[in-house]
Write a protein that holds these residues in place. Structure first.
Motif, PDB file in Angstrom:
ATOM      1  N   ARG A 116      -3.169  17.224 -16.259  1.00 24.10           N
ATOM      2  CA  ARG A 116      -3.267  15.889 -15.645  1.00 24.10           C
ATOM      3  C   ARG A 116      -3.332  15.990 -14.128  1.00 24.10           C
ATOM      4  NH1 ARG A 116       1.166  12.805 -19.522  1.00 24.10           N
ATOM      5  NH2 ARG A 116       0.087  13.239 -21.474  1.00 24.10           N
ATOM      6  N   THR A 117      -3.653  14.853 -13.496  1.00 19.80           N
ATOM      7  CA  THR A 117      -3.842  14.838 -12.044  1.00 19.80           C
ATOM      8  C   THR A 117      -2.611  15.356 -11.299  1.00 19.80           C
ATOM      9  OG1 THR A 117      -4.322  13.483 -10.118  1.00 19.80           O
ATOM     10  CG2 THR A 117      -3.118  12.402 -11.890  1.00 19.80           C
ATOM     11  N   ARG A 118      -2.840  15.977 -10.150  1.00 19.61           N
ATOM     12  CA  ARG A 118      -1.729  16.421  -9.304  1.00 19.61           C
ATOM     13  C   ARG A 118      -1.338  15.345  -8.304  1.00 19.61           C
ATOM     14  NH1 ARG A 118      -0.523  20.748 -12.491  1.00 19.61           N
ATOM     15  NH2 ARG A 118       1.094  21.308 -11.025  1.00 19.61           N
ATOM     16  N   CYS A 119      -1.854  14.120  -8.398  1.00 17.58           N
ATOM     17  CA  CYS A 119      -1.463  13.041  -7.486  1.00 17.58           C
ATOM     18  C   CYS A 119       0.067  13.035  -7.356  1.00 17.58           C
ATOM     19  CB  CYS A 119      -1.947  11.695  -8.037  1.00 17.58           C
ATOM     20  SG  CYS A 119      -1.271  10.289  -7.123  1.00 17.58           S
ATOM     21  N   ALA A 120       0.550  13.092  -6.118  1.00 19.11           N
ATOM     22  CA  ALA A 120       1.996  13.234  -5.893  1.00 19.11           C
ATOM     23  C   ALA A 120       2.765  12.007  -6.382  1.00 19.11           C
ATOM     24  CB  ALA A 120       2.269  13.479  -4.418  1.00 19.11           C
ATOM     25  N   TYR A 121       2.139  10.845  -6.376  1.00 16.49           N
ATOM     26  CA  TYR A 121       2.828   9.644  -6.882  1.00 16.49           C
ATOM     27  C   TYR A 121       2.959   9.728  -8.407  1.00 16.49           C
ATOM     28  CZ  TYR A 121       1.833   7.827  -2.220  1.00 16.49           C
ATOM     29  OH  TYR A 121       1.760   7.656  -0.866  1.00 16.49           O
ATOM     30  N   PHE A 122       1.923  10.217  -9.056  1.00 13.18           N
ATOM     31  CA  PHE A 122       1.968  10.381 -10.515  1.00 13.18           C
ATOM     32  C   PHE A 122       3.081  11.340 -10.915  1.00 13.18           C
ATOM     33  CE2 PHE A 122       0.423  12.854 -14.250  1.00 13.18           C
ATOM     34  CZ  PHE A 122       0.426  11.835 -15.188  1.00 13.18           C
ATOM     35  N   ARG A 123       3.301  12.371 -10.094  1.00 11.38           N
ATOM     36  CA  ARG A 123       4.307  13.392 -10.421  1.00 11.38           C
ATOM     37  C   ARG A 123       5.625  13.173  -9.686  1.00 11.38           C
ATOM     38  NH1 ARG A 123       1.928  18.393 -13.021  1.00 11.38           N
ATOM     39  NH2 ARG A 123      -0.125  17.704 -13.639  1.00 11.38           N
ATOM     40  N   VAL A 128       7.502   4.828  -8.513  1.00 11.70           N
ATOM     41  CA  VAL A 128       6.518   4.255  -7.580  1.00 11.70           C
ATOM     42  C   VAL A 128       5.390   3.650  -8.406  1.00 11.70           C
ATOM     43  CG1 VAL A 128       6.947   5.733  -5.558  1.00 11.70           C
ATOM     44  CG2 VAL A 128       5.472   6.553  -7.391  1.00 11.70           C
ATOM     45  N   PRO A 129       4.661   2.657  -7.840  1.00 13.31           N
ATOM     46  CA  PRO A 129       3.552   2.098  -8.612  1.00 13.31           C
ATOM     47  C   PRO A 129       2.524   3.176  -8.942  1.00 13.31           C
ATOM     48  CG  PRO A 129       4.015   0.756  -6.663  1.00 13.31           C
ATOM     49  CD  PRO A 129       4.811   2.022  -6.527  1.00 13.31           C
ATOM     50  N   CYS A 130       2.218   3.307 -10.199  1.00 15.28           N
ATOM     51  CA  CYS A 130       1.198   4.286 -10.624  1.00 15.28           C
ATOM     52  C   CYS A 130       0.668   3.833 -11.979  1.00 15.28           C
ATOM     53  CB  CYS A 130       1.788   5.693 -10.717  1.00 15.28           C
ATOM     54  SG  CYS A 130       0.630   6.878 -11.442  1.00 15.28           S
ATOM     55  N   ASN A 131      -0.599   3.435 -12.008  1.00 13.22           N
ATOM     56  CA  ASN A 131      -1.175   2.952 -13.264  1.00 13.22           C
ATOM     57  C   ASN A 131      -1.282   4.028 -14.329  1.00 13.22           C
ATOM     58  OD1 ASN A 131      -1.538   0.243 -12.516  1.00 13.22           O
ATOM     59  ND2 ASN A 131      -3.361   0.777 -11.326  1.00 13.22           N
ATOM     60  N   LYS A 132      -1.306   5.295 -13.891  1.00 13.30           N
ATOM     61  CA  LYS A 132      -1.369   6.359 -14.901  1.00 13.30           C
ATOM     62  C   LYS A 132       0.013   6.616 -15.507  1.00 13.30           C
ATOM     63  CE  LYS A 132      -5.481   9.167 -14.259  1.00 13.30           C
ATOM     64  NZ  LYS A 132      -6.328   8.028 -14.090  1.00 13.30           N
ATOM     65  N   ARG A 133       1.074   6.375 -14.745  1.00 16.76           N
ATOM     66  CA  ARG A 133       2.440   6.549 -15.258  1.00 16.76           C
ATOM     67  C   ARG A 133       2.872   5.299 -16.013  1.00 16.76           C
ATOM     68  NH1 ARG A 133       6.036  10.456 -12.643  1.00 16.76           N
ATOM     69  NH2 ARG A 133       7.885   9.621 -13.642  1.00 16.76           N
ATOM     70  N   SER A 137       1.153  -1.144 -13.181  1.00 17.36           N
ATOM     71  CA  SER A 137       2.131  -1.167 -12.085  1.00 17.36           C
ATOM     72  C   SER A 137       1.476  -1.063 -10.711  1.00 17.36           C
ATOM     73  CB  SER A 137       3.160  -0.042 -12.259  1.00 17.36           C
ATOM     74  OG  SER A 137       2.539   1.215 -12.185  1.00 17.36           O
ATOM     75  N   GLY A 138       0.194  -0.710 -10.640  1.00 17.18           N
ATOM     76  CA  GLY A 138      -0.497  -0.586  -9.358  1.00 17.18           C
ATOM     77  C   GLY A 138      -0.736   0.866  -8.993  1.00 17.18           C
ATOM     78  N   CYS A 139      -1.250   1.071  -7.767  1.00 19.24           N
ATOM     79  CA  CYS A 139      -1.596   2.423  -7.326  1.00 19.24           C
ATOM     80  C   CYS A 139      -1.049   2.641  -5.923  1.00 19.24           C
ATOM     81  CB  CYS A 139      -3.115   2.615  -7.326  1.00 19.24           C
ATOM     82  SG  CYS A 139      -3.629   4.172  -6.569  1.00 19.24           S
ATOM     83  N   ALA A 140       0.006   3.445  -5.828  1.00 17.42           N
ATOM     84  CA  ALA A 140       0.636   3.691  -4.526  1.00 17.42           C
ATOM     85  C   ALA A 140      -0.276   4.485  -3.598  1.00 17.42           C
ATOM     86  CB  ALA A 140       1.946   4.451  -4.732  1.00 17.42           C
ATOM     87  N   ALA A 141      -1.199   5.261  -4.147  1.00 14.47           N
ATOM     88  CA  ALA A 141      -2.047   6.116  -3.309  1.00 14.47           C
ATOM     89  C   ALA A 141      -3.162   5.337  -2.627  1.00 14.47           C
ATOM     90  CB  ALA A 141      -2.653   7.228  -4.160  1.00 14.47           C
ATOM     91  N   ARG A 148      -5.787  13.891  -0.251  1.00 14.99           N
ATOM     92  CA  ARG A 148      -6.313  14.802  -1.276  1.00 14.99           C
ATOM     93  C   ARG A 148      -7.019  14.045  -2.389  1.00 14.99           C
ATOM     94  NH1 ARG A 148      -4.001  19.970  -0.758  1.00 14.99           N
ATOM     95  NH2 ARG A 148      -4.923  20.402  -2.781  1.00 14.99           N
ATOM     96  N   HIS A 149      -7.189  12.735  -2.216  1.00  9.59           N
ATOM     97  CA  HIS A 149      -7.679  11.931  -3.338  1.00  9.59           C
ATOM     98  C   HIS A 149      -9.206  11.808  -3.375  1.00  9.59           C
ATOM     99  CE1 HIS A 149      -3.428  11.383  -3.733  1.00  9.59           C
ATOM    100  NE2 HIS A 149      -3.570  10.624  -4.804  1.00  9.59           N
ATOM    101  N   ALA A 150      -9.683  10.882  -4.225  1.00 14.57           N
ATOM    102  CA  ALA A 150     -11.108  10.865  -4.602  1.00 14.57           C
ATOM    103  C   ALA A 150     -12.033  10.302  -3.525  1.00 14.57           C
ATOM    104  CB  ALA A 150     -11.269  10.053  -5.886  1.00 14.57           C
TER     105      ALA A 150
HETATM  106  S1  SF4 Z   1      -2.848   5.263 -10.193  1.00 12.78           S
HETATM  107 FE1  SF4 Z   1      -2.726   5.801  -8.024  1.00 12.78          FE
HETATM  108  S2  SF4 Z   1      -0.711   6.688  -7.877  1.00 12.78           S
HETATM  109 FE2  SF4 Z   1      -1.252   6.783 -10.047  1.00 12.78          FE
HETATM  110  S3  SF4 Z   1      -2.336   8.720 -10.411  1.00 12.78           S
HETATM  111 FE3  SF4 Z   1      -3.884   7.234  -9.893  1.00 12.78          FE
HETATM  112  S4  SF4 Z   1      -4.107   7.547  -7.686  1.00 12.78           S
HETATM  113 FE4  SF4 Z   1      -2.146   8.410  -8.207  1.00 12.78          FE
END
Ligand code: SF4
Ligand SMILES: Cc1cc2nc3c(=O)[nH]c(=O)nc-3n(C[C@H](O)[C@H](O)[C@H](O)COP(=O)(O)OP(=O)(O)OC[C@H]3O[C@@H](n4cnc5c(N)ncnc54)[C@H](O)[C@@H]3O)c2cc1C
Length: 327
Positions: A116-123, A128-133, A137-141, A148-150
């Motif tokens: 899975r992604t290494r996005c620091a918010y996801f891990r 924190v808001p993270c739609n993948k978690r 909930s939103g996207c903190a990034a 380092r993102h897209a």
């Molecule tokens: S939703 Fe935002 S915070 Fe969560 S993995 Fe995607 S970029 Fe990262």
């Protein structure tokens, strides 16, 4: 870490049957899964170890001229295999630049693209808001730390990137992921295996619960191919950007081109328009640079990652030059 039960499957049939339970998670090398459990991304109830299922390791020739790589083959075994090194250097190079030698001895070629992604918010340890978690909930990034993102294929719901190096090479090679499931197996083209946020911001790939990758197939040889990885330190680090390229050249004229980028989107990002434009051009000509550069017209930077556009453009150009043997 929370406790979980552990069992080992003795056959593919047994693995497929047991994997139907909604509380079962498959384990191959375990190098990613145990990290998920440790940081709470995933809370396995029952872990089913498939690492000793017979028939899922090794590399064999296909009648079509390609290779079938068993999904449980370790990354190092794939990278060091004589035919892979000679006929698909892009795959061997991508693997050798992944993780560490110790990890590559355990990690499998089937498990690697499922990471899975290494996005620091996801891990993150913190909520924190993270739609993948937490879907919705939103996207903190999006307006946070996103260097380092897209730069391709992101939406306001998720701007993460996919971290696998081998998956970039496999996309460039037009590889196919072969799967089995109690309701029937599939052949999934590598370029469609990962899911973009516009399709589903919460998902990483198209696997169904209980679906097992049994093999990865690559097509005809690609001896003129190369992988270039740019990272903040020279070992044991994920790509900031990377590029896999395949070139076929006759009398200095490009007859076929494939380029895939890593670290720029939630899937290995194929430069399909550039691949078409490159055919018919002379290797090393100025038009090659124009064809690859135009592929970045659609790139969109976030607040902190505009540098990734010229960086990945140069990475793509370098990988293609190496593949086409332009020095
Ligand atoms: S939703 Fe935002 S915070 Fe969560 S993995 Fe995607 S970029 Fe990262
Ligand atoms: C410190 C560190 C650095 C790393 N650096 C890099 C790097 O630079 N580049 C890179 O590409 N990777 C890197 N990785 C990731 C590493 O390569 C992956 O952890 C590894 O490839 C995953 O393979 P595995 O067999 O251990 O998967 P596991 O941990 O066993 O499984 C991971 C996931 O895949 C699923 N899965 C596994 N096999 C199958 C299958 N056959 N069918 C269906 N689902 C399956 C599991 O259920 C689980 O959901 C790094 C990892 C670490 C810990």
């Amino acid at each position: 870490m929370r406790s979980f039960s552990y069992g080992r499957a003795r056959s593919l049939e047994e693995a497929l049957t047991l994997a139907q339970r909604t509380d079962v998670t498959l384990l191959a090398g375990g190098t990613e899964l145990l990290n998920w459990a440790r940081i709470g991304i995933h809370r396995p109830e029952r872990v089913l170890d498939i690492s000793r299922v017979p028939g899922l390791t090794g590399i064999t020739a296909l009648e079509s001229g390609g290779l079938r790589i068993g999904a449980l083959t370790s990354l190092n075994a794939v990278a060091l295999h004589a035919e892979v090194r000679e006929r698909y250097p892009v795959l061997s190079q991508a693997i050798v630049q992944s993780a560490s030698a110790q990890l590559r001895n355990l990690a499998t070629i089937g498990g690697n693209p499922v990471q899975r992604t290494r996005c620091a918010y996801f891990r993150s340890d913190l909520p924190v808001p993270c739609n993948k978690r937490e879907p919705g909930s939103g996207c903190a990034a999006l307006n946070g730390i996103n260097a380092r993102h897209a730069i391709f294929g992101w939406t306001e719901q998720c701007v993460a990137t996919h971290p696998s190096d081998p998956a970039v090479a496999l996309s460039c090679l037009d590889a196919v992921y072969v799967t089995e499931h109690v309701e029937g197996g599939r052949r999934l083209p590598a370029k469609d295996f990962h899911v973009l946020p516009a399709e589903d911001p919460c998902a990483h790939n198209v696997l169904r619960h209980g679906e097992v990758i049994t093999a990865i197939e690559v097509g005809p040889s690609a001896p003129r191919s190369a992988y270039v990885k740019v990272r903040e330190r020279q070992s044991y680090e994920f790509a900031l950007t990377s590029a896999a390229a395949v070139a076929e050249v006759r009398d200095e004229v490009i007859t076929r081109a494939r380029i895939a980028l890593g670290g720029v989107a939630m899937r290995p990002w194929r430069l399909e328009q550039a691949e078409v434009s490159l055919v018919g051009l002379t290797v090393g000509s100025a038009q090659v640079k124009v064809a690859i550069t135009s592929a970045f017209d659609d790139a969109r930077a976030l607040s902190s990652n505009a540098f990734k556009i010229p960086l990945s453009r140069n990475t793509a150009l370098r990988a293609f030059q190496l593949a086409a043997r332009v020095r």
